[in-house]
Design an enzyme around this catalytic site. Structure first.
Site, short mmCIF file in Angstrom:
data_model
loop_
_atom_site.label_atom_id
_atom_site.label_comp_id
_atom_site.label_asym_id
_atom_site.label_seq_id
_atom_site.Cartn_x
_atom_site.Cartn_y
_atom_site.Cartn_z
N TYR A 1 0.78 -0.91 -0.13
CA TYR A 1 0.14 -0.09 0.07
C TYR A 1 0.87 1.33 0.15
CZ TYR A 1 -3.16 3.45 1.69
OH TYR A 1 -3.77 4.76 1.72
N THR A 6 1.07 12.79 3.64
CA THR A 6 0.74 11.24 3.26
C THR A 6 -0.49 10.73 4.26
OG1 THR A 6 2.55 10.89 4.88
CG2 THR A 6 3.19 10.69 2.78
N SER A 32 -1.87 16.23 6.26
CA SER A 32 -2.62 15.73 4.99
C SER A 32 -4.31 15.88 5.68
CB SER A 32 -2.31 14.36 4.65
OG SER A 32 -3.40 13.87 3.66
N TYR A 89 -7.64 18.83 0.45
CA TYR A 89 -8.51 18.20 -0.71
C TYR A 89 -9.86 18.78 -0.48
CZ TYR A 89 -5.43 14.00 -1.43
OH TYR A 89 -4.51 13.24 -2.11
N THR A 142 -4.21 20.20 -3.17
CA THR A 142 -3.76 19.06 -4.29
C THR A 142 -4.90 18.80 -5.24
OG1 THR A 142 -2.59 18.22 -2.44
CG2 THR A 142 -3.21 16.60 -4.20
N HIS A 149 1.94 12.57 -8.16
CA HIS A 149 1.52 12.10 -6.76
C HIS A 149 2.20 10.54 -6.53
CE1 HIS A 149 -2.06 12.58 -4.34
NE2 HIS A 149 -2.07 11.27 -3.98
N GLY A 194 10.25 10.49 -6.24
CA GLY A 194 11.47 9.87 -6.62
C GLY A 194 12.69 10.11 -5.85
N GLY A 251 7.92 12.01 0.36
CA GLY A 251 6.95 11.33 0.97
C GLY A 251 7.35 10.02 1.53
N ARG A 252 7.64 9.04 0.46
CA ARG A 252 7.69 7.80 0.67
C ARG A 252 9.15 7.60 1.44
NH1 ARG A 252 5.74 6.66 -4.57
NH2 ARG A 252 4.20 5.12 -4.70
#
Length: 385
Positions: A31, A85, A113, A137, A163, A278, A311, A332-333
């Site tokens: 996920y 996130t 978020s 959002y 966003t 995204h 990235g 983020g990741r």
């Protein structure tokens, strides 16, 4: 990819990713780690950074180096903002609190978020001195949007990040194949997956699965699956003026890839733009934000700050983005892998790795300061096409 056993043996973001993969159930890791459809857009994000070659200068005094930059008019210790996130608590209980504390200690902004699993009030209480941004959002219920904006203002958020690349959710095949939906409902396969990770299982038993804390239905906190249907797919440029009236502080537009959209954003009063696909989780085969950076910078000049999202796995990636004209990057990741590997210490380790790599990169490039980076330090820079 390294296979460290402890955080202190994690020397790269890839090492933290490996640790996260060992700790999390496969479905939960997928996920976080996965993207839309063929995941081509996600792979492009990292591949486009790798496609750029450094051109170092020699015999430059780099005995003192400075990685700090101004972001939205305030000094940041690194040219980095932690990206919003959603449902981060799937990675670690109260992950948002761990991330904001790590960000505050590192001297970089943290973005809360709309889909956070911790309320903005709790995030602020956890890190009173942190630079907070709030990612918005827009849902169909404008009263709910006004309430979110008011909460962001009341908790000292310096920027609102609109966003705009999620009119509908992306088709994420890993989640479909794993039988994972949001809200998370344990299927027999997922239950077995969780049981095979005792520490994670204990955390679920203690804390339960995370819920959203900002979007409420009938006064109750909502699940993401319920909330996603409330997003306003009719949102368009005519709504921006309304938002600008609601928010007098810094305004950031996230999810831009086309130069003409960046120009219109500047004309509409945005202070910064986040070039982003995204993380490859929405439109597959989209270009990376990095690949569009030169074209967007040429289109808007110095009229707005530009951040690049997607990235970023190395300190050298940060240097490449700045050399092409970015003000900073969003990650983020990278920090999610850290928090999934070890909570607040893991998040801090992720930021420490990126900071150390950037500092070393500046020294080896013959560039004393992050603010001195320009396209002359690169070969193979992306053009306007």
């Amino acid at each position: 990819m390294g296979r460290p056993g402890k955080l202190e043996n994690a020397f790269t973001i890839a090492d933290l990713r490996a640790l996260a993969g060992r700790r999390l159930p496969k479905a939960i890791f997928d996920y976080i780690d996965g993207a839309a459809e063929t995941e081509t857009a996600m792979r492009r994000n990292t591949a486009d950074f790798a496609a750029l070659t450094f051109m170092p200068r020699v015999l430059v005094d780099v005995s003192r180096r400075d990685s700090s930059v101004p972001i939205l008019g305030e000094a940041a210790a690194l040219p980095l903002v932690i990206a919003p996130t959603g449902m981060a608590a799937l990675a670690w209980p109260n992950a948002d609190l761990a991330l904001v504390r790590a960000a505050s200690a590192a001297g970089v902004p943290f973005t809360v978020s709309t889909m956070a699993s911790t309320s903005i009030e709790d995030v602020r209480n956890a890190a009173p001195q942190a630079r907070l941004w709030f990612q918005l959002y827009v849902v169909k219920d404008r009263a709910a949007v006004r309430s979110l904006i008011a909460r962001a203002a009341a908790n000292g958020c310096e920027a609102l990040v609109l966003t705009v690349d999620v009119p509908v959710g992306g088709k994420r095949l890993r989640d479909l194949n794993n039988g994972v939906a949001v809200p998370v409902r344990p299927t027999p396969g997922l239950a077995w997956d969780i049981l095979r990770r005792p520490h994670f299982c204990a955390q679920v038993l203690r804390h339960g699965f995370p819920r959203l804390r900002h979007l409420a239905l009938d006064g109750k906190e909502s699940h993401a699956g319920t909330a996603s249907g409330r997003l306003d797919a009719a949102l368009n440029w005519t709504d921006v003026g309304w938002l600008r009236d609601q928010w007098p502080r810094r305004l950031v537009l996230k999810g831009v890839l086309r130069p003409e959209d960046a120009v219109r954003a500047v004309q509409s009063g945005f202070d910064a733009i986040v070039l982003s696909n995204h993380g490859g989780r929405q439109l597959d085969y989209a270009p990376s934000g990095l690949s569009m950076l030169s074209a967007v910078r040429s289109a808007i000049g110095a009229r707005a700050e530009i951040l690049v999202d997607g990235g970023v796995r190395r300190g050298g990636d940060i240097a490449k983005a700045l050399a092409l004209g970015a003000t900073a990057v969003m990650v983020g990741r990278a920090t999610l892998y850290g928090v999934a590997a070890g909570g607040e210490q893991g998040a801090a380790r992720a930021l420490e790795i990126l900071a150390s790599e950037l500092d070393r990169c500046l020294a080896l490039l013959g560039c004393p300061g992050a603010r001195d980076l320009d396209a002359g330090f690169l070969r193979g820079a992306f053009g306007a096409g």
